[in-house]
Write a protein that holds these residues in place. Structure first.
Motif, PDB file in Angstrom:
ATOM      1  N   ILE A 227      -7.182 -28.456 -19.987  1.00  0.00           N
ATOM      2  CA  ILE A 227      -7.822 -29.725 -19.631  1.00  0.00           C
ATOM      3  C   ILE A 227      -6.987 -30.896 -20.129  1.00  0.00           C
ATOM      4  CG2 ILE A 227      -9.845 -31.166 -20.047  1.00  0.00           C
ATOM      5  CD1 ILE A 227     -11.495 -28.565 -20.149  1.00  0.00           C
ATOM      6  N   ALA A 228      -6.488 -30.786 -21.357  1.00  0.00           N
ATOM      7  CA  ALA A 228      -5.668 -31.865 -21.913  1.00  0.00           C
ATOM      8  C   ALA A 228      -4.392 -32.061 -21.115  1.00  0.00           C
ATOM      9  CB  ALA A 228      -5.348 -31.566 -23.376  1.00  0.00           C
ATOM     10  N   GLY A 229      -3.784 -30.959 -20.676  1.00  0.00           N
ATOM     11  CA  GLY A 229      -2.560 -31.065 -19.898  1.00  0.00           C
ATOM     12  C   GLY A 229      -2.785 -31.685 -18.536  1.00  0.00           C
ATOM     13  N   LYS A 230      -3.950 -31.444 -17.945  1.00  0.00           N
ATOM     14  CA  LYS A 230      -4.229 -31.937 -16.594  1.00  0.00           C
ATOM     15  C   LYS A 230      -4.884 -33.310 -16.594  1.00  0.00           C
ATOM     16  CE  LYS A 230      -6.413 -30.513 -12.245  1.00  0.00           C
ATOM     17  NZ  LYS A 230      -7.193 -29.450 -11.555  1.00  0.00           N
ATOM     18  N   HIS A 231      -5.799 -33.545 -17.539  1.00  0.00           N
ATOM     19  CA  HIS A 231      -6.601 -34.767 -17.518  1.00  0.00           C
ATOM     20  C   HIS A 231      -6.393 -35.657 -18.739  1.00  0.00           C
ATOM     21  CE1 HIS A 231      -8.870 -33.106 -14.121  1.00  0.00           C
ATOM     22  NE2 HIS A 231      -8.975 -31.983 -14.795  1.00  0.00           N
ATOM     23  N   GLY A 232      -5.804 -35.122 -19.820  1.00  0.00           N
ATOM     24  CA  GLY A 232      -5.716 -35.887 -21.054  1.00  0.00           C
ATOM     25  C   GLY A 232      -7.073 -35.978 -21.718  1.00  0.00           C
ATOM     26  N   GLY A 233      -7.175 -36.840 -22.713  1.00  0.00           N
ATOM     27  CA  GLY A 233      -8.462 -37.137 -23.314  1.00  0.00           C
ATOM     28  C   GLY A 233      -8.836 -36.322 -24.527  1.00  0.00           C
ATOM     29  N   VAL A 234      -8.166 -35.178 -24.762  1.00  0.00           N
ATOM     30  CA  VAL A 234      -8.409 -34.418 -25.994  1.00  0.00           C
ATOM     31  C   VAL A 234      -7.490 -35.000 -27.061  1.00  0.00           C
ATOM     32  CG1 VAL A 234      -8.398 -32.161 -27.107  1.00  0.00           C
ATOM     33  CG2 VAL A 234      -9.004 -32.352 -24.677  1.00  0.00           C
ATOM     34  N   THR A 235      -8.084 -35.669 -28.044  1.00  0.00           N
ATOM     35  CA  THR A 235      -7.294 -36.463 -28.992  1.00  0.00           C
ATOM     36  C   THR A 235      -7.091 -35.777 -30.336  1.00  0.00           C
ATOM     37  OG1 THR A 235      -9.315 -37.648 -29.592  1.00  0.00           O
ATOM     38  CG2 THR A 235      -7.919 -38.647 -27.911  1.00  0.00           C
ATOM     39  N   GLY A 236      -7.440 -34.518 -30.424  1.00  0.00           N
ATOM     40  CA  GLY A 236      -7.178 -33.766 -31.642  1.00  0.00           C
ATOM     41  C   GLY A 236      -7.862 -32.419 -31.600  1.00  0.00           C
ATOM     42  N   LEU A 237      -7.215 -31.424 -32.196  1.00  0.00           N
ATOM     43  CA  LEU A 237      -7.815 -30.096 -32.300  1.00  0.00           C
ATOM     44  C   LEU A 237      -7.200 -29.381 -33.490  1.00  0.00           C
ATOM     45  CD1 LEU A 237      -9.856 -28.226 -30.725  1.00  0.00           C
ATOM     46  CD2 LEU A 237      -7.828 -27.060 -29.837  1.00  0.00           C
ATOM     47  N   MET A 238      -8.016 -28.558 -34.165  1.00  0.00           N
ATOM     48  CA  MET A 238      -7.512 -27.738 -35.258  1.00  0.00           C
ATOM     49  C   MET A 238      -8.415 -26.544 -35.473  1.00  0.00           C
ATOM     50  SD  MET A 238      -8.535 -29.880 -38.726  1.00  0.00           S
ATOM     51  CE  MET A 238      -7.834 -28.627 -39.811  1.00  0.00           C
ATOM     52  N   ASP A 239      -7.860 -25.554 -36.121  1.00  0.00           N
ATOM     53  CA  ASP A 239      -8.599 -24.388 -36.593  1.00  0.00           C
ATOM     54  C   ASP A 239      -9.469 -24.816 -37.775  1.00  0.00           C
ATOM     55  OD1 ASP A 239      -9.092 -21.651 -37.757  1.00  0.00           O
ATOM     56  OD2 ASP A 239      -7.547 -22.313 -39.154  1.00  0.00           O
ATOM     57  N   LEU A 240     -10.741 -24.476 -37.736  1.00  0.00           N
ATOM     58  CA  LEU A 240     -11.677 -24.844 -38.800  1.00  0.00           C
ATOM     59  C   LEU A 240     -11.751 -23.687 -39.789  1.00  0.00           C
ATOM     60  CD1 LEU A 240     -13.772 -26.811 -39.943  1.00  0.00           C
ATOM     61  CD2 LEU A 240     -15.452 -25.816 -38.378  1.00  0.00           C
ATOM     62  N   SER A 241     -10.992 -23.782 -40.873  1.00  0.00           N
ATOM     63  CA  SER A 241     -10.927 -22.678 -41.837  1.00  0.00           C
ATOM     64  C   SER A 241     -11.394 -23.052 -43.229  1.00  0.00           C
ATOM     65  CB  SER A 241      -9.501 -22.126 -41.913  1.00  0.00           C
ATOM     66  OG  SER A 241      -8.575 -23.147 -42.231  1.00  0.00           O
TER      67      SER A 241
END
Length: 343
Positions: A227-241
């Protein structure tokens, strides 16, 4: 498919994996569980180095998994240890939105006690099952005797075509915060295991499984990256550990604050049952969390609807705000969660 062996494995009496007598026996033993062929590996196990064939950008991650630091053998089974030691690395790859390709395994076998062939069979079978389901090949590693049981795994993966590689930040005030997967459930499982041992599984099966057999959110990470590659808009992601309280400032690169909205009735029933029994605040427990191996992310409000539709299990938990600090359900939250060096 299980590769054939050219000669039989010699079984010994020491603590070496599979009760093998030599390191050469051990390499043959691994072939009973792990395939060798993979598009990303030109030369795999058995030489001085693995030769990788990586056509583009790749993500690498590494994690330690040490007895009495990360796990206790008094309540972890061999199957759970084999699974979780790899799962924590695959969760890092999920947090970048990439597809797992392979891994290296460094293994310490305890020299002060014998772990029999049945232990190692269960350990490697569980690891191999997870590796196969994730599409990751064991390309090499190292083996040593030592003072305790321990694993160090280095894993790598690559983004799908036309997908983004997702990173921590650069979220902005007004972006929505979301999680994929349960948070606080593994902490509940750990608390019950520490107090009751395996008897905890009878009343808290989901919590025990969340702690001992976590499921990396690989597919969710891939969908978010697509989705981020096609539409953008994902402004951060990480593994929740390390828990939301500890990991959220990292996601925001310590540049912004956050306001979370997490009603207690949205938490897993076993978190609420445990909290009712111990007198803990279930929301506080969930925010402190730890070893959740869920995903924590931020996105522009314009794409949140799409994310909720396309990413199974995604839920909005709050918003990025100006300033510093964290509030939960309108109240300041000052506890910071787990830190290896925090005492």
């Amino acid at each position: 498919m299980t590769p054939s062996r050219e000669k039989p494995i010699r079984r010994g009496q020491g603590g070496a994996p599979g009760a093998c007598e030599t390191e050469d026996d051990f390499f043959l033993y691994l072939d009973t569980f792990f395939v060798r062929d993979h598009p990303s590996v030109e030369l795999g196990r058995g030489d001085d180095c693995a030769v990788l064939n990586l056509p583009g950008r790749s993500c690498f991650t590494t994690d330690l998994f040490l007895e009495d630091i990360h796990f206790r053998t008094r309540y972890f089974t061999a199957r759970e240890l084999g699974h979780k030691s790899l799962a924590v690395n695959l969760s890092d790859l999920a947090g970048m939105g990439v597809r797992p390709s392979g891994f290296l395994l460094d293994l310490i076998a305890p020299k002060n006690r014998t772990l029999d062939a049945a232990f190692w069979d269960d350990f490697f079978q569980a690891m191999a099952n997870l590796a196969e389901s994730a599409g990751a090949v064991l390309a090499g590693g190292d083996l040593s005797a030592g003072p305790c049981l321990g694993m160090a795994i280095t894993a790598w993966g690559m983004p799908d075509e036309n997908s983004a590689i997702l990173t921590r930040g650069p979220a902005s005030p007004g972006d929505m915060l979301f999680a994929v997967g349960e948070f606080g459930l593994a902490r509940t499982g750990l608390a019950r295991l520490e107090s009751e041992g395996r008897e905890a599984q009878a009343r808290y099966p989901s919590a025990v499984a969340a702690h001992c057999m976590p499921t990396p959110q690989i597919e969710a990470g891939l969908v978010l990256a697509r989705i981020a590659g096609k539409h953008g808009g994902v402004t951060g992601l990480m593994d929740l550990s390390d828990g939301i309280a500890r990991d959220l400032p990292r996601l925001l690169r310590f540049e912004h604050g956050a306001a979370l909205d997490i009603p207690a009735d949205t938490l897993h029933a076993e978190i609420r049952a445990h909290s009712a029994e111990t007198g803990e605040d279930p929301v506080e427990l969930a925010v402190l969390g730890g070893e959740d191996y869920a995903l924590l992310g931020a996105a522009h409000p314009s794409v949140i609807g799409r994310l909720e539709q396309e990413v199974e299990g995604l839920r909005v938990i709050g918003e990025v705000v100006e300033g510093e600090g964290l509030t939960v359900n309108g109240r300041p939250f000052r506890q910071s969660g787990f830190d290896h060096f925090g005492g």
